[in-house]
Structure formats: C-alpha cells, structure tokens
Design a protein around this motif. Structure first.
Motif, short mmCIF file in Angstrom:
data_model
loop_
_atom_site.label_atom_id
_atom_site.label_comp_id
_atom_site.label_asym_id
_atom_site.label_seq_id
_atom_site.Cartn_x
_atom_site.Cartn_y
_atom_site.Cartn_z
N ARG A 68 19.73 35.07 25.65
CA ARG A 68 19.90 33.78 24.96
C ARG A 68 21.38 33.39 24.96
N ILE A 69 21.65 32.10 24.88
CA ILE A 69 23.03 31.60 24.89
C ILE A 69 23.81 32.06 23.66
N ASP A 70 23.12 32.33 22.55
CA ASP A 70 23.83 32.75 21.33
C ASP A 70 24.21 34.24 21.34
N GLN A 71 24.00 34.93 22.46
CA GLN A 71 24.40 36.33 22.56
C GLN A 71 25.88 36.48 22.92
N ILE A 72 26.56 35.39 23.15
CA ILE A 72 28.02 35.45 23.30
C ILE A 72 28.63 34.75 22.09
N VAL A 73 29.74 35.29 21.60
CA VAL A 73 30.37 34.80 20.37
C VAL A 73 31.85 34.52 20.65
N PHE A 74 32.33 33.39 20.15
CA PHE A 74 33.73 33.01 20.26
C PHE A 74 34.38 33.18 18.89
N SER A 75 35.58 33.77 18.85
CA SER A 75 36.26 33.99 17.57
C SER A 75 37.76 34.06 17.80
N GLY A 76 38.51 34.13 16.69
CA GLY A 76 39.94 34.39 16.73
C GLY A 76 40.77 33.35 17.45
N PHE A 77 40.43 32.08 17.33
CA PHE A 77 41.20 31.03 18.01
C PHE A 77 42.63 31.00 17.47
N ASP A 78 43.60 30.75 18.37
CA ASP A 78 45.00 30.67 17.96
C ASP A 78 45.73 29.67 18.84
N LYS A 79 46.50 28.78 18.22
CA LYS A 79 47.38 27.85 18.91
C LYS A 79 48.47 27.45 17.94
N HIS A 80 49.69 27.92 18.18
CA HIS A 80 50.84 27.57 17.33
C HIS A 80 51.29 26.15 17.65
N PRO A 158 47.57 19.84 11.68
CA PRO A 158 46.52 20.86 11.83
C PRO A 158 45.26 20.31 12.51
N PHE A 159 44.53 21.21 13.16
CA PHE A 159 43.22 20.88 13.72
C PHE A 159 42.34 22.10 13.62
N THR A 160 41.05 21.90 13.82
CA THR A 160 40.08 22.98 13.87
C THR A 160 39.30 22.84 15.17
N VAL A 161 38.53 23.85 15.55
CA VAL A 161 37.79 23.82 16.81
C VAL A 161 36.32 24.15 16.59
N VAL A 162 35.50 23.64 17.50
CA VAL A 162 34.08 23.98 17.56
C VAL A 162 33.79 24.38 19.00
N PHE A 163 33.23 25.59 19.20
CA PHE A 163 32.85 26.07 20.52
C PHE A 163 31.39 25.74 20.77
N ASP A 164 31.10 25.22 21.95
CA ASP A 164 29.73 24.89 22.35
C ASP A 164 29.48 25.49 23.73
N PRO A 165 28.95 26.73 23.79
CA PRO A 165 28.72 27.34 25.10
C PRO A 165 27.60 26.62 25.86
N VAL A 166 27.81 26.43 27.15
CA VAL A 166 26.83 25.76 28.01
C VAL A 166 26.05 26.81 28.80
N ALA A 167 26.77 27.78 29.36
CA ALA A 167 26.12 28.82 30.17
C ALA A 167 27.05 30.02 30.27
#
Length: 172
Positions: A68-80, A158-167
């Motif tokens: 399933r696509i939700d078996q990969i996880v994105f975390s720890g975003f950083d951008k100074h 400041p900004f925030t992010v949303v990850f949307d995996p496609v494949a």
C-alpha cells in the motif's frame, strides 16, 4: 498601349522565397519548433527504475501484491531561512528495498494558505524497514521562508509542509 509598372512584386516575392528556403537549409532555425527547458528536473522524466522493480501507487493491497502507498512515511522536514536546500526522512515500512519514490510536497502558511506545490521524483536505495535522509534543492530560491520547526533567519516567514506520495518502487 499600357505603361510598364514601375514596381513589380514578382521578383521580390521570388527573392523572399529563395532566401527563406536557403535559411531553412542552412539550419538557422526559421520554421523550427522550439521548446523551453526548465532548469530543474523535468517532471515527466521517469526515475531510473531498477530491473525487477514494482510500482505501488494506491492504497489497494489487492492491486499491488499486498503493498500500500501508506507503507512509506515522510518525517523530519527541515529548511532553515538561509538555506537553499530542504531535507526530510523517508521510512520504508515494506519487506523489500525501495528504489524510488514520486511525491507532491505542498508548502502552506501556518494558517493553511498555499504558498507553493511541487512534484518530485527521487531515486533512492532504502532497505526494508529502514529510514534514509533525502536532500533536495529548495523551492524558496530567495531564502525568504523557513520551516516552522527550523531555525529562522531575521526576515524569513514560517511555513509548514504536507507530503502526498504518488508512487514508490520496490526491488524484487
């Protein structure tokens, strides 16, 4: 008797036609289709899929051999605020090595207004059950923004992010 015309268009038209044909034959570019190239990686280029890889692109386990696509996880975003790059972690929660991933990253203000959205295709080599760091060039070329949990510069917003995996691609 009719007077001869002072100006005749036929020789001029013939000369224009001959010059146009000569210019095309010389490769000067007249009449050629031109395309513009982006300085970044072109979005429709496919990542180099390793031989024997399998693409997972939905939440349907019956459609993807149990993946399933939700078996990969994105975390720890950083951008100074002063950085020209972004980094984040990708965790592979499958039982196979991941060789690539395609995803959208949406950049939002803290109140939810969209600043930017982009599509990335990343080649990677993440073994089953492990995490790897990804470094990408930032969308913020003027260095005006910082991730809300990262170090800010004097004038960055400041900004925030949303990850949307496609494949993602698994090596078998």
């Amino acid at each position: 008797m009719r007077a001869a015309p002072i100006f005749s268009a036929a020789p001029i038209l013939r000369a224009i036609l001959i010059l146009s044909i000569a210019a095309l034959a010389a490769g000067s570019g007249y009449g050629r289709k031109t395309t513009l190239r982006l300085s970044a990686k072109v979005a429709d280029e496919e990542p180099a899929m390793a031989r024997g890889s399998f693409m997972v692109a939905s939440h349907c386990p019956d459609c993807n051999n149990g993946y399933r696509i939700d078996q990969i996880v994105f975390s720890g975003f950083d951008k100074h605020g002063s950085s020209s790059s972004e980094s984040f972690f990708i965790t592979n929660n499958t039982d196979r090595t991941m060789s690539g991933v395609s995803l959208y990253i949406e950049y939002l203000t803290p109140d939810g207004r969209q600043l930017h959205k982009r599509f990335l295709k990343l080649d990677c080599n993440i073994p089953a059950g492990e995490t790897r760091k990804a470094d990408v060039k930032s969308w913020d070329t003027q260095r005006s923004f910082h991730y809300e949990r990262s170090r800010a510069s004097k004038s960055s917003s400041p900004f925030t992010v949303v990850f949307d995996p496609v494949a993602y691609y698994l090596r078998f």
